[in-house]
Design a protein around this motif. Structure first.
Motif, PDB file in Angstrom:
ATOM      1  N   ILE A  69      16.545   8.645   3.191  1.00  0.00           N
ATOM      2  CA  ILE A  69      15.490   9.452   3.003  1.00  0.00           C
ATOM      3  C   ILE A  69      14.007   8.908   3.716  1.00  0.00           C
ATOM      4  O   ILE A  69      13.273   9.330   3.245  1.00  0.00           O
ATOM      5  CB  ILE A  69      15.398  10.058   1.659  1.00  0.00           C
ATOM      6  N   ARG A  70      14.242   7.977   4.475  1.00  0.00           N
ATOM      7  CA  ARG A  70      13.401   7.410   5.302  1.00  0.00           C
ATOM      8  C   ARG A  70      12.338   8.455   5.949  1.00  0.00           C
ATOM      9  O   ARG A  70      13.129   9.408   6.494  1.00  0.00           O
ATOM     10  CB  ARG A  70      13.655   6.093   6.046  1.00  0.00           C
ATOM     11  N   LYS A  77       7.618   5.890   3.668  1.00  0.00           N
ATOM     12  CA  LYS A  77       7.970   4.717   4.359  1.00  0.00           C
ATOM     13  C   LYS A  77       9.211   4.855   5.427  1.00  0.00           C
ATOM     14  O   LYS A  77       9.743   6.087   5.145  1.00  0.00           O
ATOM     15  CB  LYS A  77       8.046   3.760   3.537  1.00  0.00           C
ATOM     16  N   ASN A  78       9.552   4.000   5.828  1.00  0.00           N
ATOM     17  CA  ASN A  78      10.676   3.897   6.846  1.00  0.00           C
ATOM     18  C   ASN A  78      11.730   2.622   7.001  1.00  0.00           C
ATOM     19  O   ASN A  78      12.279   1.885   7.719  1.00  0.00           O
ATOM     20  CB  ASN A  78      10.227   3.896   8.248  1.00  0.00           C
ATOM     21  N   CYS A  79      12.052   2.437   5.638  1.00  0.00           N
ATOM     22  CA  CYS A  79      12.836   1.206   5.186  1.00  0.00           C
ATOM     23  C   CYS A  79      14.185   1.636   6.301  1.00  0.00           C
ATOM     24  O   CYS A  79      14.689   2.663   6.303  1.00  0.00           O
ATOM     25  CB  CYS A  79      13.294   1.069   3.894  1.00  0.00           C
ATOM     26  N   TYR A  98      17.304   0.897   6.248  1.00  0.00           N
ATOM     27  CA  TYR A  98      18.621   1.351   5.597  1.00  0.00           C
ATOM     28  C   TYR A  98      18.573   2.471   4.868  1.00  0.00           C
ATOM     29  O   TYR A  98      19.855   3.067   4.525  1.00  0.00           O
ATOM     30  CB  TYR A  98      18.866   0.110   4.478  1.00  0.00           C
ATOM     31  N   CYS A  99      17.474   3.092   4.748  1.00  0.00           N
ATOM     32  CA  CYS A  99      17.369   4.372   3.688  1.00  0.00           C
ATOM     33  C   CYS A  99      17.538   5.571   4.324  1.00  0.00           C
ATOM     34  O   CYS A  99      16.908   6.101   5.250  1.00  0.00           O
ATOM     35  CB  CYS A  99      16.368   4.154   2.765  1.00  0.00           C
ATOM     36  N   CYS A 151       8.963  10.874   1.492  1.00  0.00           N
ATOM     37  CA  CYS A 151       8.748   9.357   1.467  1.00  0.00           C
ATOM     38  C   CYS A 151       7.999   8.993   2.772  1.00  0.00           C
ATOM     39  O   CYS A 151       8.195   9.482   3.813  1.00  0.00           O
ATOM     40  CB  CYS A 151       9.996   8.570   1.440  1.00  0.00           C
ATOM     41  N   GLY A 193      11.064   8.957  -3.479  1.00  0.00           N
ATOM     42  CA  GLY A 193      10.231   8.152  -2.108  1.00  0.00           C
ATOM     43  C   GLY A 193       8.889   7.907  -2.328  1.00  0.00           C
ATOM     44  O   GLY A 193       8.478   8.212  -3.615  1.00  0.00           O
ATOM     45  N   GLU A 194       8.248   7.090  -1.499  1.00  0.00           N
ATOM     46  CA  GLU A 194       7.045   6.369  -1.723  1.00  0.00           C
ATOM     47  C   GLU A 194       6.125   7.206  -1.269  1.00  0.00           C
ATOM     48  O   GLU A 194       6.017   7.510  -0.130  1.00  0.00           O
ATOM     49  CB  GLU A 194       6.931   4.961  -1.169  1.00  0.00           C
TER      50      GLU A 194
HETATM   51 FE1  SF4 Z   1      11.928   2.694   1.642  1.00  0.00          FE
HETATM   52 FE2  SF4 Z   1      12.413   3.947  -1.163  1.00  0.00          FE
HETATM   53 FE3  SF4 Z   1      11.274   5.346   0.914  1.00  0.00          FE
HETATM   54 FE4  SF4 Z   1      14.053   4.805   1.027  1.00  0.00          FE
HETATM   55  S1  SF4 Z   1      12.816   6.032  -0.524  1.00  0.00           S
HETATM   56  S2  SF4 Z   1      12.496   4.716   2.617  1.00  0.00           S
HETATM   57  S3  SF4 Z   1      13.821   2.713  -0.018  1.00  0.00           S
HETATM   58  S4  SF4 Z   1      10.520   3.453   0.151  1.00  0.00           S
END
Ligand code: SF4
Ligand code: SAH
Length: 362
Positions: free
Chosen positions: A70-71, A63-65, A67-68, A61, A107-108
């Protein structure tokens, strides 16, 4: 007080205050809410629960949300991508077992090769199943071009949770940068709708700093944006994420669970003909969590078909269930549990959102 709740439940429309009162119901009153939601579900979407075989395609992924699990910033996560053969095998399993649909979630990521790989997979799944398997994607925010290509390759539903509908709160749970932008996420939902997808969104329930009124606003948001499907579940902390620091401020897990059940029930009453998923995060707190969701309004379930060797690496949150069962075992026990919840399984059907069909006719 009970009289009040019953009066609200008998109304034809609901204000934000009504919704908040329903979400605040205690042990006795919530039974009235659950009974009403079960009734509405039976009248509008029937007894059937539809399967979506879930393939957690990759935990890579960009991204770095906050809460997640797998960020991108979690260096402890062991990264994987399921092979093409394995995805097709899982899809074949879903098709042969009359699951009706699959969901591909990850993931994105962007990048030409990635977009092309997904497109190829979609075409292969469609071809393998003679066009019979429905495909839902949950691959985050993408460009219009990418969404269009994936739609043309065979995906017809897309899940993109808004996560929290209040823009001010959104920034508490996401880094403040271009990659994590509330408006961009909202724009993606519009794009998906414009391109013809059935659009699903959702939120996390029981986040730190989130009030019951915020959750009532989330429900109003689904209604206002006329969404076709919703997947929502409790927020569950993960040790290797920045939001773990707020764990002391969270509601106890069982309270988050009941709040989530009340969200499902209230949403069923508010949006009578949409698809609502019984999510895995519900099961993470209560082993019968998904079945309980079905009883109070949910009509979609996503049995996990991710090949076992990857499962424990798709850890969005702690205590994620079913990481060590194989598909066959999952299927047998699930079927029995769904029957116990008084529902039937819509084998071999796509189980599209009735709301979507109605919206298209208008
Ligand atoms: Fe955000 Fe989805 Fe990546 Fe988790 S998998 S960090 S929720 S984008
Ligand atoms: N990357 C895609 C899809 C995979 S994440 C996306 O973000 O849209 C799927 C969902 O997992 C997210 O939408 C989020 O709501 C949920 N999730 C992530 N971390 C979670 C946590 N700690 N507790 C509960 N749900 C979580």
């Amino acid at each position: 007080m009970s009289v009040n709740i019953q009066t609200i439940l008998d109304q034809a429309s609901f204000s934000r205050e009504d919704l908040a009162l329903l979400l605040k119901t205690g042990e006795e009153e919530r039974k009235l809410l659950f009974a009403k939601a079960a009734e509405v579900k039976e009248d509008y979407v029937g007894k059937k629960v539809y399967y979506r075989g879930l393939v957690e395609y990759s935990n890579l992924c960009g991204k770095n949300c906050l809460y997640c699990g797998i960020r991108a910033g979690n260096k402890k996560a062991r990264r994987y991508e399921v092979t093409e053969e394995e995805v097709l095998e899982a899809a074949r399993y879903a098709w042969e077992n009359k699951f009706g649909s699959v969901v591909i979630q990850a993931g994105e990521r962007s990048g030409k090769d990635y977009v092309r790989r997904i497109e190829r997979l979609l075409r292969q799944i469609k071809q393998m199943s003679n066009g019979e398997l429905g495909i839902t994607l949950s691959l985050g925010e993408q460009s219009e071009e990418t969404y269009r290509r994936w739609f043309e390759a065979g995906a017809h539903r897309y899940l993109l949770r808004i996560e929290v509908s209040n823009p001010d709160l959104y920034h508490k749970y996401h880094p403040r940068n271009k990659a994590h932008n509330y408006q961009a996420r909202l724009d993606s939902l519009f794009l998906l709708r414009k391109l013809g997808y059935q659009v699903g969104t959702g939120v996390m329930i029981g986040l730190p700093f989130q009030s019951v009124e915020d959750l009532a606003d989330d429900l109003m948001f689904f209604k206002e944006y006329d969404i076709d499907m919703v997947g929502m579940g409790p927020y569950i902390e993960h040790e290797d994420t920045p939001m773990y620091q707020y764990r002391d401020q969270l509601l106890p897990k069982m309270e988050r669970f009941y709040l989530s059940l009340k969200m499902v029930a209230t949403l069923r009453i508010l949006m009578k003909d949409i698809n609502i998923a019984a999510t895995t995060a519900m099961q993470a707190i209560d082993p019968m969590g998904r079945e309980k969701s079905i009883k109070v309004g949910a009509n979609i379930i996503m049995p996990n078909l991710t090949p076992s060797r990857y499962r424990e690496d798709y850890l969005l949150y702690e205590d994620k269930p079913c990481t060590d069962e194989d598909a066959e075992e999952c299927k047998r026990c699930l079927e029995a549990r769904i029957h116990m919840a008084g529902a039937e399984i819509g084998y071999g059907e796509w189980g599209d959102s009735k709301h979507f069909a109605r919206r298209k006719k208008q």
